[in-house]
Motif scaffolding. Structure first.
Motif, PDB file in Angstrom:
ATOM      1  N   LEU A  62       0.891  -1.127  -0.082  1.00 63.21           N
ATOM      2  CA  LEU A  62      -0.063  -0.017  -0.057  1.00 63.21           C
ATOM      3  C   LEU A  62       0.732   1.265   0.046  1.00 63.21           C
ATOM      4  N   ILE A  63       1.822   1.538   0.815  1.00 64.01           N
ATOM      5  CA  ILE A  63       2.897   2.495   0.723  1.00 64.01           C
ATOM      6  C   ILE A  63       3.406   2.588  -0.589  1.00 64.01           C
ATOM      7  N   SER A  64       4.047   1.503  -1.151  1.00 68.09           N
ATOM      8  CA  SER A  64       4.574   1.655  -2.625  1.00 68.09           C
ATOM      9  C   SER A  64       3.551   2.134  -3.092  1.00 68.09           C
ATOM     10  N   PHE A  65       2.286   1.807  -3.428  1.00 70.95           N
ATOM     11  CA  PHE A  65       1.266   2.273  -4.485  1.00 70.95           C
ATOM     12  C   PHE A  65       1.064   3.953  -4.034  1.00 70.95           C
ATOM     13  N   LEU A  66       0.996   4.352  -2.612  1.00 68.12           N
ATOM     14  CA  LEU A  66       0.680   5.629  -2.537  1.00 68.12           C
ATOM     15  C   LEU A  66       1.729   6.592  -3.047  1.00 68.12           C
ATOM     16  N   LEU A  67       2.971   6.046  -2.833  1.00 70.38           N
ATOM     17  CA  LEU A  67       4.035   6.752  -3.143  1.00 70.38           C
ATOM     18  C   LEU A  67       4.232   6.973  -4.644  1.00 70.38           C
ATOM     19  N   LEU A  68       4.030   5.954  -5.431  1.00 73.78           N
ATOM     20  CA  LEU A  68       4.108   6.083  -6.737  1.00 73.78           C
ATOM     21  C   LEU A  68       3.067   7.023  -7.324  1.00 73.78           C
ATOM     22  N   MET A  69       1.745   6.930  -6.592  1.00 77.04           N
ATOM     23  CA  MET A  69       0.892   8.025  -7.215  1.00 77.04           C
ATOM     24  C   MET A  69       1.119   9.372  -6.892  1.00 77.04           C
ATOM     25  N   SER A  70       1.569   9.613  -6.073  1.00 80.91           N
ATOM     26  CA  SER A  70       2.134  11.020  -5.530  1.00 80.91           C
ATOM     27  C   SER A  70       3.374  11.187  -6.353  1.00 80.91           C
ATOM     28  N   ASP A  71       4.194  10.524  -6.729  1.00 79.39           N
ATOM     29  CA  ASP A  71       5.303  10.674  -7.819  1.00 79.39           C
ATOM     30  C   ASP A  71       4.903  11.399  -9.091  1.00 79.39           C
ATOM     31  N   LEU A  72       3.832  10.569  -9.371  1.00 77.45           N
ATOM     32  CA  LEU A  72       3.147  10.567 -10.801  1.00 77.45           C
ATOM     33  C   LEU A  72       2.111  11.806 -10.589  1.00 77.45           C
ATOM     34  N   GLY A  73       1.909  12.581  -9.876  1.00 79.70           N
ATOM     35  CA  GLY A  73       1.370  13.882  -9.485  1.00 79.70           C
ATOM     36  C   GLY A  73      -0.242  13.450  -9.483  1.00 79.70           C
ATOM     37  N   GLN A  74      -0.285  12.446  -8.928  1.00 80.96           N
ATOM     38  CA  GLN A  74      -1.979  11.801  -8.637  1.00 80.96           C
ATOM     39  C   GLN A  74      -2.084  11.201  -7.313  1.00 80.96           C
ATOM     40  N   PRO A  75      -1.779  12.229  -6.252  1.00 81.90           N
ATOM     41  CA  PRO A  75      -1.907  11.666  -4.907  1.00 81.90           C
ATOM     42  C   PRO A  75      -3.410  11.153  -4.451  1.00 81.90           C
ATOM     43  N   VAL A  76      -3.448  10.103  -3.839  1.00 79.74           N
ATOM     44  CA  VAL A  76      -4.592   9.448  -3.323  1.00 79.74           C
ATOM     45  C   VAL A  76      -5.157  10.138  -2.419  1.00 79.74           C
ATOM     46  N   ARG A  77      -6.579  10.544  -2.101  1.00 78.89           N
ATOM     47  CA  ARG A  77      -7.369  11.051  -1.024  1.00 78.89           C
ATOM     48  C   ARG A  77      -7.189  10.230   0.097  1.00 78.89           C
ATOM     49  N   ILE A  78      -7.210  10.873   1.402  1.00 77.88           N
ATOM     50  CA  ILE A  78      -7.096  10.085   2.374  1.00 77.88           C
ATOM     51  C   ILE A  78      -8.576   9.370   2.521  1.00 77.88           C
ATOM     52  N   LYS A  79      -9.671   9.539   2.173  1.00 75.64           N
ATOM     53  CA  LYS A  79     -10.716   9.060   2.401  1.00 75.64           C
ATOM     54  C   LYS A  79     -10.993   7.967   1.366  1.00 75.64           C
ATOM     55  N   TYR A  80     -10.203   7.744   0.565  1.00 84.67           N
ATOM     56  CA  TYR A  80      -9.911   6.631  -0.401  1.00 84.67           C
ATOM     57  C   TYR A  80      -9.251   5.496   0.414  1.00 84.67           C
ATOM     58  N   ILE A  81      -8.320   5.914   1.084  1.00 80.24           N
ATOM     59  CA  ILE A  81      -7.206   4.653   1.553  1.00 80.24           C
ATOM     60  C   ILE A  81      -7.797   3.676   2.243  1.00 80.24           C
ATOM     61  N   PRO A  82      -8.798   3.703   3.379  1.00 80.77           N
ATOM     62  CA  PRO A  82      -9.733   2.664   4.039  1.00 80.77           C
ATOM     63  C   PRO A  82     -10.017   1.516   2.905  1.00 80.77           C
ATOM     64  N   SER A  83     -10.657   2.159   1.812  1.00 81.95           N
ATOM     65  CA  SER A  83     -11.305   1.119   0.624  1.00 81.95           C
ATOM     66  C   SER A  83      -9.976   0.422   0.144  1.00 81.95           C
ATOM     67  N   LEU A  84      -8.862   1.025  -0.339  1.00 81.57           N
ATOM     68  CA  LEU A  84      -7.737   0.315  -0.607  1.00 81.57           C
ATOM     69  C   LEU A  84      -7.307  -0.654   0.302  1.00 81.57           C
ATOM     70  N   ALA A  85      -7.260  -0.385   1.602  1.00 81.43           N
ATOM     71  CA  ALA A  85      -6.870  -1.368   2.450  1.00 81.43           C
ATOM     72  C   ALA A  85      -7.812  -2.679   2.739  1.00 81.43           C
ATOM     73  N   PHE A  86      -8.937  -1.980   2.644  1.00 88.35           N
ATOM     74  CA  PHE A  86     -10.353  -3.330   2.703  1.00 88.35           C
ATOM     75  C   PHE A  86      -9.997  -4.182   1.390  1.00 88.35           C
ATOM     76  N   SER A  87      -9.858  -3.769   0.394  1.00 84.04           N
ATOM     77  CA  SER A  87      -9.563  -4.673  -1.021  1.00 84.04           C
ATOM     78  C   SER A  87      -8.510  -5.620  -0.596  1.00 84.04           C
TER      79      SER A  87
END
Length: 331
Positions: A62-87
């Motif tokens: 999950l950390i690797s995914f979040l950092l990659l999205m941030s580097d690409l200029g597409q940071p993930v909103r905090i309210k989406y993170i629980p759904s990613l963890a749930f998946s």
């Protein structure tokens, strides 16, 4: 492994009697800690990991995914993170247990941030695109650095790198042509019957030269059988009120077109999907689907598709030229 477990695994020299006191003294660990560890009581760290919502490996993913999205200029909103963890947890539960997994509580993202100092919550504000354009050179250089690290990963194969884009075609719209006229004729137009019906085509190409079957979006509320004159085996069709792409159609394209046509070739390896920064590619459902199916969604920097988008630069321009030539012939 904690210190007490290490001492139990290493043991004592042959000439030293194996007692709890000797083990405690050799490892500089409390005698009770050595005793309890030998009888199966887990360390505080192991106990805390057992109570965590995600395993350490899942948290790293999950950390690797979040950092990659941030580097690409597409940071993930905090309210989406629980759904990613749930998946992630849901996939684990399908393998290890039949008990249903509950989503994490609303405070889980805050605790997740505290446990990982490489992450930091930040509020990003919207700025005008004209001001955004001032940093376009820096954005492009940074994007190539990030995408370079992605494609140089040994797990990323050329046949699993894809570029997706959409283009609108105005039906019956004639193109501009060169003509010879009298030198005193100042008209730069010609009469034509124009039907302003917009149709969108979603195309996808791979780095090894393959193309996926397209998805054509028509401006209609229902599907119509008279949309095609000639057979188009394997093509997919969608519809929207204005003929443009939207979040629902983007998800349908991922699940009905992209995933079935690329999953077998990938054979479990990561797939890279490069697309522009259009907002319909950033919904929670699309992020979840990409995260669950090992698809790296790499967004181009804003307002750079006219230079960086391969489909836009090399595919759609000759496609539209050929289409308008055919319209001209039919007219």
């Amino acid at each position: 492994m904690d210190r007490a477990s290490q001492i139990l695994a290493q043991g004592l020299p042959p000439d030293v009697p194996r007692t709890w006191a000797a083990l405690s003294e050799r490892g500089d660990v409390a005698l009770t800690t050595v005793y309890y560890r030998a009888h199966g009581r887990p360390s505080m760290k192991e106990k805390a990991q057992g109570q965590q919502y995600l395993t350490p490996e899942e948290e790293k993913a999950l950390i690797s995914f979040l950092l990659l999205m941030s580097d690409l200029g597409q940071p993930v909103r905090i309210k989406y993170i629980p759904s990613l963890a749930f998946s992630l947890a849901r996939q684990r539960s399908l393998v290890t247990t039949d008990d249903p997994i509950k989503p994490p509580n609303k405070n889980w993202p805050r605790a997740f941030e505290k446990h990982h100092p490489e992450l930091k919550a930040r509020r990003v504000r919207a700025i005008d695109w004209k001001r955004h354009e001032n940093n376009i050179y820096v954005k492009i250089i940074h994007w190539f650095e990030v995408i370079g690290r992605v494609v140089q990963d040994p797990a990323i194969l050329p046949e699993n790198v894809y570029n997706m884009d959409e283009t609108g075609v105005m039906l019956s719209m004639l193109g501009s042509v060169k003509v010879l006229v009298g030198k005193d004729d100042l008209r730069d137009y010609r009469g034509a019957g124009v039907k302003r019906t917009m149709v969108t085509a979603i195309e996808c190409i791979s780095a090894d030269g393959r193309s996926l079957l397209p998805l054509i979006i028509w401006p209609a509320s229902t599907h119509r059988s008279n949309w095609t004159t000639y057979p188009t085996p394997g093509w997919h069709y969608g519809h929207s009120e204005n003929g443009y792409n939207d979040s629902k159609i983007s998800l349908e394209w991922l699940t009905r077109v992209f995933d079935p046509q690329t999953k077998g070739i990938a054979n479990g390896k990561p797939r890279v999907l490069i697309c522009d920064g259009f907002g319909t590619h950033e919904t929670l459902e699309i992020l979840e689907f990409c995260f669950e199916n090992n698809i790296l969604l790499c967004r181009l920097p804003s307002h750079t598709s006219h230079k960086l988008q391969p489909c836009d630069v090399r595919v759609f321009a000759p496609l539209k030229t050929a289409y308008r030539d055919e319209v001209e012939r039919l007219c």
